[in-house]
Design an enzyme around this catalytic site. Structure first.
Site, mmCIF file in Angstrom:
data_model
loop_
_atom_site.group_PDB
_atom_site.id
_atom_site.type_symbol
_atom_site.label_atom_id
_atom_site.label_comp_id
_atom_site.label_asym_id
_atom_site.label_seq_id
_atom_site.Cartn_x
_atom_site.Cartn_y
_atom_site.Cartn_z
ATOM 1 C CB SER A 1 102.580 -7.429 22.031
ATOM 2 O OG SER A 1 101.743 -7.874 20.975
ATOM 3 C CB SER B 1 93.318 -12.277 19.690
ATOM 4 O OG SER B 1 92.531 -11.701 18.657
ATOM 5 C CD GLU C 1 93.824 1.085 17.938
ATOM 6 O OE1 GLU C 1 93.317 1.244 19.059
ATOM 7 O OE2 GLU C 1 93.611 1.842 16.976
ATOM 8 C CE1 TYR D 1 105.812 2.739 34.122
ATOM 9 C CE2 TYR D 1 107.338 0.892 34.372
ATOM 10 C CZ TYR D 1 106.350 1.711 34.893
ATOM 11 O OH TYR D 1 105.885 1.519 36.171
ATOM 12 N N GLY E 1 81.386 -19.582 -5.883
ATOM 13 C CA GLY E 1 82.510 -19.162 -6.716
ATOM 14 C C GLY E 1 82.591 -17.660 -6.887
ATOM 15 C CG LEU F 1 102.889 3.194 21.218
ATOM 16 C CD1 LEU F 1 103.752 3.945 22.236
ATOM 17 C CD2 LEU F 1 101.596 2.700 21.884
ATOM 18 N NE ARG G 1 75.755 -20.589 -4.913
ATOM 19 C CZ ARG G 1 76.527 -21.247 -4.082
ATOM 20 N NH1 ARG G 1 76.679 -20.813 -2.833
ATOM 21 N NH2 ARG G 1 77.147 -22.348 -4.464
ATOM 22 C CB ALA H 1 108.094 -0.895 20.930
ATOM 23 C CD GLU I 1 89.092 7.349 25.121
ATOM 24 O OE1 GLU I 1 88.725 7.805 24.013
ATOM 25 O OE2 GLU I 1 89.313 8.065 26.110
#
Length: 423
Positions: free
Chosen positions: A170, A405, A402, A217, A379, A163, A307, A168, A279
């Protein structure tokens, strides 16, 4: 024999080629019955628990010994792809008649989460194949497409979802790839795709191209395209994380596609893309949740068992314990969001907001957990001898692919506005 049981039965026969023998049917017969009625969203039916058990062993026997080398070489070991197919993990929701397990979406998500605990690169390969490619073919394919391609996608042909393009991302529908309709009804695809997961290894592509650009579209159409028809891998990106997973630039130079390979309704490819990406966001939430758990498991084991500072294990200090408790709670919250979205989807409900929330929080928790894991191990956590630095690099992609955020936040806000607006 039920489809899922039959699929899992194959695992015991196949895995001796890749690692120690184990018997999923024996695991199935000894699985303790779950409490009834379910008291937690994180209690699953027997099929899902069986898949978890199988993948946990698959990680230990097949994936873990190869993780470091694959990351260094930035290449997935073909043995892992073959093993994923042969154990039935690449056709989870595909009906039995096409060679699949006939299991639930929740089962597919559980597999993605479990694989990510060991290697998020293997996890996303599985995720894209199952939740994007197989789903597109299964839900929108004609009888011809399903009969031709689902058996291949169930047995040995890896899929990719083509896609994204340079302009193209977001803005997913600003596609420049064109599909020109010929006099005989076939199509010729011309253009390029970018950021395509599985692009280097895939043999079957779900490709989105605009057949009528003047309609915007509404001209976008989806096609099933075979690599030998002329799909070229132009470049394989060198990445910060998930290095073993191929992210490719593809070129389509006069690629002729038969008219019967139109996926779904002509001009409605945008609807297919939207539904599949919704999905797919649950799948990425699963990958990020599994990544967080993998980093947490390694680091917490280290601070409680290895540790020491000032004469005691660092995990015994209150300041460390508070951090561990906080991260454990956030991983649990991410997992609850994940399986809430998956179960709503399985039940046929509206899950767009829940999917966006699961991906948003899952990616945030993965970044935070992996960062803390490096700090907790000191470390040694910063060295490439340990797995947590890889989890740290792998986690960043969760906020990007995908749907970034910010796109998730926009989706959530839009749906909340719709819910609360009175006019």
């Amino acid at each position: 024999m039920a489809p899922v049981v039959r699929s899992l039965a194959r695992v015991g026969r196949m895995l001796p080629k890749y690692g120690p023998v184990y018997h999923p049917m024996r695991l199935l017969s000894t699985t303790k019955p779950l409490r009834n009625p379910m008291t937690s969203i994180l209690e699953f039916d027997e099929d899902v628990e069986m898949f978890r058990s199988v993948v946990s062993r698959f990680n230990a026997d097949v994936v873990a010994p190869r993780v470091e080398k694959m990351d260094e070489e930035e290449h997935i070991d073909p043995i892992i792809i073959s093993a994923l197919f042969e154990t039935g993990l690449m056709a989870v929701e595909t009906p039995e008649e096409y060679g699949g397990a006939g299991a639930s979406f929740t089962a597919a998500v559980a597999i993605v989460e479990e694989l990510a605990k060991c290697d998020p690169s293997v996890s996303v390969l599985n995720d894209v194949h199952n939740t994007l490619v197989n789903t597109c073919v299964r839900k929108w394919g004609s009888d011809y497409i399903k009969e031709k391609y689902l058996p291949q996608l169930s047995t040995d042909k890896l899929g990719a979802f083509a896609l994204s393009e340079p302009s193209a991302g977001s803005d997913a529908f600003a596609l420049r790839t064109r599909a020109r309709k010929m006099s005989d009804g076939d199509f010729v695809i011309e253009g390029g795709k970018m950021w395509i997961t599985n692009g280097a290894e895939a043999e079957i592509f779900v490709v989105f191209a605009n057949a009528e650009p003047e309609k915007g579209y509404r001209g976008i159409t989806a096609f099933v395209v075979e690599k030998p028809w002329g799909v070229k891998v132009v470049k394989k990106e060198k990445k910060l994380g998930i290095r073993a997973s191929s992210t490719a630039v593809l070129a389509f130079d006069e690629v002729r596609v038969p008219k019967q390979n139109v996926l779904g309704i002509y001009g409605q490819g945008y609807k297919i893309a939207i539904e599949c990406l919704n999905e797919g966001r649950i799948g990425i939430a699963a990958q990020m949740t599994g990544l967080a758990q993998g980093a947490f498991d390694r680091a917490v084991s280290y601070v409680f068992n290895d540790r020491q500072q000032f004469g005691k294990y660092v995990g015994e200090f209150q300041g460390m314990q508070f951090q561990i408790a906080q991260i454990a709670s956030e991983i649990e919250a991410a997992r609850l969001l994940l399986y809430n979205a998956a179960r709503i989807k399985d039940a046929g409900g509206e899950f767009v907001k829940e999917a966006a929330m699961a991906k948003l929080i899952g990616s945030q928790v993965a970044e935070k957990t992996a960062s803390k894991a490096v700090e907790w191990m000191g470390g040694v956590g910063f060295t490439r001898d340990e797995t947590v630095e890889k989890f740290y690099r792998d986690a960043k992609i969760g906020a990007i692919y995908e749907g970034t955020s910010n796109i998730q936040l926009q989706t959530i806000a839009r749906l909340i506005q719709k819910q609360y607006t009175l006019r």
